[in-house]
Design an enzyme around this catalytic site. Structure first.
Site, short mmCIF file in Angstrom:
data_model
loop_
_atom_site.label_atom_id
_atom_site.label_comp_id
_atom_site.label_asym_id
_atom_site.label_seq_id
_atom_site.Cartn_x
_atom_site.Cartn_y
_atom_site.Cartn_z
N LYS A 195 -19.77 11.26 -3.95
CA LYS A 195 -21.15 10.54 -4.03
C LYS A 195 -22.24 11.18 -3.78
O LYS A 195 -22.45 11.67 -2.57
CB LYS A 195 -20.78 9.24 -2.68
CG LYS A 195 -22.35 8.50 -2.66
CD LYS A 195 -22.46 7.99 -1.49
CE LYS A 195 -23.86 8.20 -0.96
NZ LYS A 195 -24.86 8.24 -1.81
N GLU A 270 -21.65 18.81 8.07
CA GLU A 270 -22.88 20.01 8.05
C GLU A 270 -24.14 19.13 8.24
O GLU A 270 -24.45 18.49 7.35
CB GLU A 270 -22.71 20.51 6.66
CG GLU A 270 -23.07 21.93 6.85
CD GLU A 270 -22.22 22.69 7.67
OE1 GLU A 270 -22.87 22.95 8.52
OE2 GLU A 270 -20.89 22.77 7.56
N CYS A 304 -31.54 22.86 5.35
CA CYS A 304 -31.15 22.80 6.67
C CYS A 304 -31.41 24.37 7.41
O CYS A 304 -31.33 24.03 8.66
CB CYS A 304 -29.80 22.34 6.78
SG CYS A 304 -28.62 22.01 5.30
N GLU A 403 -36.00 17.91 13.67
CA GLU A 403 -35.85 18.36 12.44
C GLU A 403 -36.80 17.33 11.50
O GLU A 403 -36.90 16.37 11.52
CB GLU A 403 -34.51 18.16 11.87
CG GLU A 403 -34.34 18.76 10.45
CD GLU A 403 -32.86 18.86 9.72
OE1 GLU A 403 -32.27 17.77 9.83
OE2 GLU A 403 -32.59 19.87 9.23
C1 UN1 Z 1 -28.92 23.94 3.04
O1 UN1 Z 1 -30.17 24.21 3.55
O2 UN1 Z 1 -28.70 22.84 3.22
O3 UN1 Z 1 -28.87 29.81 3.11
C2 UN1 Z 1 -28.39 25.01 2.31
C3 UN1 Z 1 -29.43 28.88 2.39
C4 UN1 Z 1 -28.76 28.36 1.17
C5 UN1 Z 1 -28.15 27.12 1.41
C6 UN1 Z 1 -29.03 26.10 2.33
N1 UN1 Z 1 -27.77 29.34 0.54
O4 UN1 Z 1 -30.40 28.85 2.74
#
Ligand code: UN1
Length: 512
Positions: A195, A270, A304, A403
């Site tokens: 999804k 995550e 993230c 965040e």
């Molecule tokens: C994310 O921000 O969800 O290390 C992943 C990084 C990328 C992956 C980010 N290779 O910023």
């Protein structure tokens, strides 16, 4: 595709042939492209220019989820018996197609999600890396062979698949994150229901088209589009789904965890980050400033791993602030297909409003606005937020704790290395941290003491590679990791196997 005509402000060429003419897209269930059973649809639009309709997708409900899970369950019986190296061959083929289509996919990604073209190419590259990496695991997937405590008895462990897995993915890495989950799940022998986020359905569609073209048998991967409530929740509640792998916010992740508890599903989460770059007084300041610009404003801060805090030693605070202010002023905002643009739009209007609200919160908390701080309407008709820098931020302020997921970063001055570590760790999240220093003792102490799943020395908080574990501590995760061989741990069970070839009853642990 008349992007240039629709917006005369765009002063660069986009070849009309760069985008496909197809505008109606379908679910992929049991190897068939099918509409939502309800016939409902939703739109995906270009965040740099919302009048540009990227596509219309099925808005699914529980009945579509049930069909997808049933197809995946049926396909599992054959896929689990398909030798892993053969599964790997399909993934290698998919990887080759991805290499050939990298540019086209990247352009579609910029159009659908907003990240600038160089970064969209990077996103596709991450898919290619993950696909080849997982394909290679088809010939490894190591278990353990150990001596038995009894004579003529053989002991080993093997990985076995889980069954049907549900994958719920975000929009910020529209292909890379689905690939982080799909490829390890497939190589382990699971069948999948994906999804994707409703902001970026097209790129998941493309990924699945490629898997189909590479020869993946029908039913092994199924895609169902739609909302968390209508698609995500039925997937989480479904008794035939063994695992949910989710990437997204901590708030939603908590709900995923709760929703999966009654059926004892394995859940891999995550979630959020509030990542810090520490700049010590001995750091190469120009390098550190380069790192902050990339870490904080790359992907418009919508990673993230984004560096939304910059913890700076007071001895270099003024210099860092001034350098950052100057460099932020030079960042060009706009549609990411324009090669001069360094910062694209944020993903949608609601995201823009939330980020602007956080900017107001920062001001009302007493943080000093040094750069940015507003919507940028010059950059285009879309959801553009100026790269924003706050100074003299206190670690307890909301803009230093929560965040924001946008191009906003907070400069937090500190008096010592120990204070820097304390501030870096003084948050609910634990995804990524970085330190700029030339002092090797300080660097290694930071690597030991920073409480996060990823740590960098003299590099920003973004830039993880697919062959090491990706994930975080505290409210960022629940102990699992995407990527690396750790992804195999998410998508397989261990089975311990014993073969006694002594032809007599041998009793383990019993004194004879
Ligand atoms: C994310 O921000 O969800 O290390 C992943 C990084 C990328 C992956 C980010 N290779 O910023």
């Amino acid at each position: 595709m008349a992007v240039t005509q629709a917006n005369p402000q765009l002063n660069f060429e986009i070849k009309p042939s760069a985008f496909s003419k197809q505008s109606q897209f379908l679910n992929y269930i049991d190897g068939q492209w099918v509409p939502a059973k309800s016939g409902k649809t939703f739109e995906s639009r270009n965040p740099a220019e919302p009048s540009d309709l990227v596509g219309v997708f099925p808005a699914c409900g529980p009945e579509d989820v049930n069909a997808a899970v049933a197809a995946a369950k049926k396909a599992y019986e054959r896929w689990r018996l398909y030798p892993a190296p053969k599964r790997g061959e399909i993934l290698f083929k998919a990887g080759q197609i991805l290499v050939e289509r990298k540019e086209q996919l990247a352009r579609e990604m910029t159009r659908e999600m907003g990240k600038v073209l160089a970064e969209a190419r990077g996103d596709v590259q991450e898919v290619i890396d993950m696909t080849f990496y997982a394909a290679g695991e088809g010939r490894r997937m190591f278990g353990q062979t150990v001596p038995s405590e009894l004579q003529n008895k053989f002991a080993m462990s093997v990985r076995v698949p889980l069954g049907v897995v549900g994958l719920i993915t975000p929009w910020n890495f529209p292909m890379a994150i689905p690939s982080w989950k799909l490829m390890p799940a497939l190589i382990c022998g699971n069948t999948c229901v994906l999804k994707p986020a409703s902001d970026t359905p097209l790129l998941s569609h493309r990924l699945v088209e490629i898997l189909e073209e590479a020869g993946l048998p029908k039913g092994v991967v199924n895609v169902v589009y739609g909302s968390g409530r209508e698609v995500g929740e039925p997937l989480m509640a479904h008794k035939d789904v063994s695992l949910i792998s989710f990437t997204g916010s901590t708030d939603i992740g908590r709900r995923v965890n709760e929703a999966c508890a009654p059926t004892f599903k394995r859940v891999s989460l995550e979630m959020g980050g509030k990542n810090a770059i520490i700049i010590m007084d001995d750091a190469n300041l120009d390098l550190a400033v380069d790192g902050v610009l990339w870490g904080a404003f790359g992907t418009s801060g919508q990673r993230c791993t984004a560096a939304s805090r910059v913890i700076v030693h007071q001895a270099v605070h003024a210099q860092v602030r001034d350098k950052l202010k100057k460099r932020i002023g030079e960042l060009k905002l706009g549609y990411g297909l324009n090669p001069e643009v360094k910062v694209g739009p944020v993903v949608n209007e609601a995201a823009m409003k939330k980020i602007l609200e956080y900017i107001e919160i920062g001001k009302s908390e007493g943080a000093e606005l040094i750069a940015g701080g507003a919507r940028d309407t010059q950059a285009g008709s879309g959801w553009f937020v100026q790269p924003t820098l706050f100074d003299n931020v206190k670690s307890t302020m909301r803009i230093a704790q929560e965040e924001i997921f946008g191009p906003v970063t907070a400069l937090i001055p500190v008096g010592s290395f120990a204070e820097a570590i304390e501030v870096a760790n003084g948050i609910a999240f634990g995804l990524s941290t970085a330190i700029y220093t030339k002092n090797v003792n300080q660097a290694f102490t930071a690597l030991r003491d920073l409480d996060s799943g990823l740590c960098y020395v003299n590099a920003p908080t973004i830039g993880a590679e697919v062959h090491l574990p990706f994930g975080g501590t505290k409210d960022t995760g629940n102990g699992h990791r995407d990527a690396g061989t750790t992804a195999l741990d998410v998508f397989s069970e261990w089975k311990s196997l014993y073969v006694d070839y002594s032809d007599k009853l041998q009793r383990a642990q019993i004194d004879d």
